[in-house]
Scaffold this motif. Structure first.
Motif, mmCIF file in Angstrom:
data_model
loop_
_atom_site.group_PDB
_atom_site.id
_atom_site.type_symbol
_atom_site.label_atom_id
_atom_site.label_comp_id
_atom_site.label_asym_id
_atom_site.label_seq_id
_atom_site.Cartn_x
_atom_site.Cartn_y
_atom_site.Cartn_z
ATOM 1 N N ASN A 1 4.486 9.895 -7.601
ATOM 2 C CA ASN A 1 5.845 9.582 -8.562
ATOM 3 C C ASN A 1 5.416 8.662 -9.586
ATOM 4 N N PRO A 2 5.024 8.556 -10.788
ATOM 5 C CA PRO A 2 4.837 7.520 -11.647
ATOM 6 C C PRO A 2 6.285 6.715 -11.717
ATOM 7 N N GLU A 3 7.323 7.447 -11.687
ATOM 8 C CA GLU A 3 8.676 6.888 -11.995
ATOM 9 C C GLU A 3 8.803 5.872 -10.950
ATOM 10 N N MET A 4 8.246 5.564 -9.645
ATOM 11 C CA MET A 4 8.362 5.005 -8.689
ATOM 12 C C MET A 4 7.446 3.769 -8.886
ATOM 13 N N ALA A 5 6.778 3.445 -9.841
ATOM 14 C CA ALA A 5 5.912 2.240 -10.219
ATOM 15 C C ALA A 5 6.914 1.060 -10.155
ATOM 16 N N LEU A 6 6.326 0.117 -9.942
ATOM 17 C CA LEU A 6 7.178 -1.068 -9.536
ATOM 18 C C LEU A 6 6.763 -2.300 -10.587
ATOM 19 N N SER A 7 7.630 -2.845 -11.251
ATOM 20 C CA SER A 7 7.394 -3.927 -12.078
ATOM 21 C C SER A 7 7.278 -5.298 -11.380
ATOM 22 N N PRO A 8 6.382 -6.079 -11.629
ATOM 23 C CA PRO A 8 6.015 -7.389 -10.978
ATOM 24 C C PRO A 8 7.071 -7.918 -10.192
ATOM 25 N N GLY A 9 8.306 -8.266 -10.775
ATOM 26 C CA GLY A 9 9.312 -8.742 -9.843
ATOM 27 C C GLY A 9 10.128 -7.989 -9.219
ATOM 28 N N SER A 10 10.114 -6.726 -9.239
ATOM 29 C CA SER A 10 10.944 -5.771 -8.516
ATOM 30 C C SER A 10 11.100 -5.753 -7.010
ATOM 31 N N SER A 11 11.860 -5.347 -6.230
ATOM 32 C CA SER A 11 11.988 -5.168 -4.709
ATOM 33 C C SER A 11 11.509 -3.841 -4.307
ATOM 34 N N ALA A 12 10.881 -3.839 -3.299
ATOM 35 C CA ALA A 12 10.307 -2.588 -2.724
ATOM 36 C C ALA A 12 11.246 -2.312 -1.683
ATOM 37 N N GLY A 13 12.425 -2.841 -1.445
ATOM 38 C CA GLY A 13 13.298 -2.406 -0.147
ATOM 39 C C GLY A 13 13.307 -3.288 0.847
ATOM 40 N N VAL A 14 12.090 -3.707 1.047
ATOM 41 C CA VAL A 14 12.135 -4.893 2.433
ATOM 42 C C VAL A 14 12.033 -6.003 1.979
ATOM 43 N N GLN A 15 12.669 -6.929 2.765
ATOM 44 C CA GLN A 15 12.789 -8.338 2.492
ATOM 45 C C GLN A 15 12.041 -9.262 3.615
ATOM 46 N N SER A 16 11.668 -10.237 3.147
ATOM 47 C CA SER A 16 10.870 -11.208 4.147
ATOM 48 C C SER A 16 11.775 -12.573 3.626
ATOM 49 N N GLN A 17 11.737 -13.362 4.869
ATOM 50 C CA GLN A 17 12.091 -14.786 4.702
ATOM 51 C C GLN A 17 11.292 -15.744 5.494
ATOM 52 N N LEU A 18 11.291 -16.845 4.744
ATOM 53 C CA LEU A 18 10.706 -18.096 5.213
ATOM 54 C C LEU A 18 11.507 -19.143 5.538
ATOM 55 N N GLU B 1 0.843 -1.129 -0.051
ATOM 56 C CA GLU B 1 -0.002 -0.007 0.063
ATOM 57 C C GLU B 1 0.912 1.480 -0.195
ATOM 58 N N LYS B 2 1.893 1.108 0.582
ATOM 59 C CA LYS B 2 2.758 2.296 0.852
ATOM 60 C C LYS B 2 3.552 2.625 -0.693
ATOM 61 N N MET B 3 3.860 1.413 -1.369
ATOM 62 C CA MET B 3 4.488 1.471 -2.613
ATOM 63 C C MET B 3 3.298 2.311 -3.738
ATOM 64 N N VAL B 4 2.156 1.715 -3.586
ATOM 65 C CA VAL B 4 1.365 2.169 -4.274
ATOM 66 C C VAL B 4 0.812 3.642 -4.212
ATOM 67 N N LYS B 5 0.995 4.321 -3.152
ATOM 68 C CA LYS B 5 0.865 5.556 -2.726
ATOM 69 C C LYS B 5 2.029 6.276 -3.156
ATOM 70 N N LEU B 6 3.452 5.854 -3.126
ATOM 71 C CA LEU B 6 4.475 6.502 -3.774
ATOM 72 C C LEU B 6 4.248 6.438 -5.154
ATOM 73 N N ALA B 7 4.094 5.510 -5.411
ATOM 74 C CA ALA B 7 3.794 5.326 -7.088
ATOM 75 C C ALA B 7 2.676 6.260 -7.632
ATOM 76 N N ALA B 8 1.776 6.585 -6.944
ATOM 77 C CA ALA B 8 0.527 7.615 -7.482
ATOM 78 C C ALA B 8 1.258 9.013 -7.325
#
Length: 421
Positions: A387-404, A378-385
């Motif tokens: 600044n369109p240049e912030m829009a992410l492609s399907p496989g790109s990283s949002a800068g935060v990682q999770s592990q399982l 949701e935060k990334m969607v807001k940032l992309a709205a």
């Protein structure tokens, strides 16, 4: 965004001709999703490749000789990674090839025949609507049927979801898990080992400001209103005495708009509260109640002297998190070979310019991880709205990682880095 797929256990079986094969128990969000053979997954991968080509993740190779224990463990880990990575592409996730295979796998695992059935969908006021479904209907389809019955605008479906919800003693409410779009609610409800579980309809976003998008739809407004009342009654949202009096007045007038406008000012409005659990802060074994929403993890921690301490972790300072799936095998020689799980979520947090790990021990660790992912997206969607240049492609990283991380009693272990985007 990767799904929480995990294969913590597998079992050798005999086929009709006396041969041996391995049956893999696939878990989704900590619950048994299906059991499948390598050959079934291999054929599925071939079908996906015919549609999507080489953009798919690598699939574990065939072995033409008997596998050693180490080879079997490596294949299990590789299949686990494949299931997680293949969900990164939303086009794959929505494809008929993807959905139909998983539907069939669930039906076969739980011995369900596609047929007409009726399912109660519980609304936030704890009343239910009864809808006609097919037992093979996905959560996405069931949500469409339920929303049509209550008049919810189709374009707003993405703001809501179906959940497994447990109604406990003394009116306690517990959200067990969010049903994935391709999951079969009929199968998940019937196979869940959690008592008193029901399928519930709730909003599925963590940013309270998104309420404004739904206010023009009567059915959506009703759902928000019902959930706000429920959250206050269950003490998930915590109004002051003055706020409570005004809210009660608006409720008597049935002024839903004014009620919700004020409710958005209430502490923890729109947050999801987890069941009481434990954490390692400020010391191991500390009791804690977590509320998640509005880009934060809010913790009410019980100290050794029975005093409470409120601690808030801002998502902007969370670097990564990791779910650890620890469990004990049950019925080792039985046909089901069930899995008793214990879960923890640990996250790395910046405090006073230092990175520190915090650990939360909860059976709702996967649900908590899903909420953290939701806040990031949701935060990334807001940032992309903005600044369109912030829009992410399907496989790109949002800068935060999770592990399982998955660990079974036999010491099988897989560490799966998962970029959240």
């Amino acid at each position: 965004m990767k799904m929480h797929f995990c294969i913590p256990v597998s079992q050798q079986r005999s086929d009709a001709l006396g041969g041996r094969y391995v049956l893999y128990s696939v878990y989704l969000d900590g619950f048994l999703f299906c059991r499948v053979r390598y050959s079934q997954l291999h054929d599925w991968n071939e079908q996906l490749r015919r549609v999507f080509g080489n953009c798919l993740p690598p699939f574990p190779p065939k072995y033409y000789l008997a596998m050693t224990t180490a080879m079997a463990d490596e294949r299990r880990n590789q299949l686990e990674q494949y299931l997680q990575n293949v969900t990164m592409d939303p086009n794959v996730l929505r494809s008929d090839v993807f959905v139909e295979f998983l539907k069939l796998a669930q039906l076969n695992t739980f011995d369900i025949t596609p047929k007409k059935a009726y399912l109660d969908i519980f609304l936030p006021n704890e009343e239910s609507i009864n809808i006609e479904i097919i037992t093979s209907d996905t959560a996405e389809r069931v949500l469409e049927v339920a929303s049509h019955k209550i008049g919810l605008c189709r374009e707003l479906l993405g703001y809501f979801g179906l959940f497994l919800i447990r109604f406990g003693k003394e009116g306690k409410l517990s959200v067990v898990k969010k049903l994935a779009d391709f999951e079969l609610p009929y199968a998940s409800l019937g196979s869940s080992e959690v008592e008193h579980c029901k399928v519930g309809l709730r909003k599925w976003y963590m940013d309270p400001s998104l309420d404004s998008t739904l206010m023009d739809c009567r059915a959506a407004l009703d759902l928000l209103y019902m959930q706000a009342i429920q959250d206050i009654e269950k003490e998930w949202a915590k109004p002051t005495q003055a706020q409570r009096q005004k809210l009660e007045a608006f409720q008597k007038e049935d002024n839903q708009t004014k009620f919700l406008e004020l409710a958005r000012e209430v502490q923890h409005y729109g947050y999801l509260q987890l069941d009481p659990c434990t954490c390692d802060y400020p010391e191991p074994g500390s009791g804690v109640v977590l509320s998640v929403g509005n880009n934060e993890i809010s913790c009410c921690i019980t100290l050794p002297d029975s005093q409470t301490q409120d601690v808030i972790f801002q998502m902007s300072r969370v670097k990564c998190w990791q779910v650890t799936f620890l469990g004990t095998l049950l019925d080792m020689d039985g046909p089901q070979r069930t899995f008793n799980q214990n879960l923890e979520l640990r996250f790395q947090y910046s405090e006073d310019s230092c990175w520190q790990w915090f650990v939360i021990y909860t059976k709702q660790a996967f649900l908590l991880s899903s909420c953290l992912k939701k806040m990031i997206s949701e935060k990334m969607v807001k940032l992309a709205a903005k600044n369109p240049e912030m829009a992410l492609s399907p496989g790109s990283s949002a800068g935060v990682q999770s592990q399982l991380t998955a660990t079974s009693a036999s010491q099988v272990k897989a560490i799966l880095p998962t970029s959240v985007s």
